[in-house]
Write a protein that holds these residues in place. Structure first.
Motif, PDB file in Angstrom:
ATOM      1  N   GLU A 129       4.681  -5.078  15.749  1.00 30.38           N
ATOM      2  CA  GLU A 129       3.492  -4.555  15.085  1.00 30.38           C
ATOM      3  C   GLU A 129       2.255  -5.225  15.657  1.00 30.38           C
ATOM      4  O   GLU A 129       2.347  -6.239  16.336  1.00 30.38           O
ATOM      5  N   SER A 189       0.434   2.551  11.131  1.00 34.74           N
ATOM      6  CA  SER A 189       1.091   2.126   9.894  1.00 34.74           C
ATOM      7  C   SER A 189       0.252   2.545   8.703  1.00 34.74           C
ATOM      8  O   SER A 189      -0.972   2.585   8.780  1.00 34.74           O
ATOM      9  N   THR A 237       2.754   0.155  14.446  1.00 36.64           N
ATOM     10  CA  THR A 237       4.140  -0.251  14.632  1.00 36.64           C
ATOM     11  C   THR A 237       4.601   0.328  15.958  1.00 36.64           C
ATOM     12  O   THR A 237       4.284   1.470  16.281  1.00 36.64           O
TER      13      THR A 237
END
Length: 67
Positions: free
Chosen positions: A28, A10, A16
């Protein structure tokens, strides 16, 4: 059961995880390990909800029609 997931870094940090075969199943985590642990839980919850939906369907009667 094996399910393919995509693990992406991310921009904000962390990772993610997306499950292409389960629409909307995303999770996540701050580390790869945490992200994979979280997606396992998300997959289990997703599959439980799908199973509940299938069980809630009305009984279907099979009938043959002559045309």
């Amino acid at each position: 059961m094996k399910i393919k997931v995509y693990l992406e870094p991310s921009e904000e940090g962390g990772y993610t995880v997306i499950v292409p075969s389960l629409p909307g199943c995303i999770s996540e985590g701050n580390t790869k390990e945490e992200a994979l642990k979280n997606i396992r839980e998300a997959i289990e919850l997703y599959l439980e909800s799908v199973e509940d939906d299938i069980l809630a369907l009305p009984q279907i009667e099979e009938v043959e029609l002559a045309i």
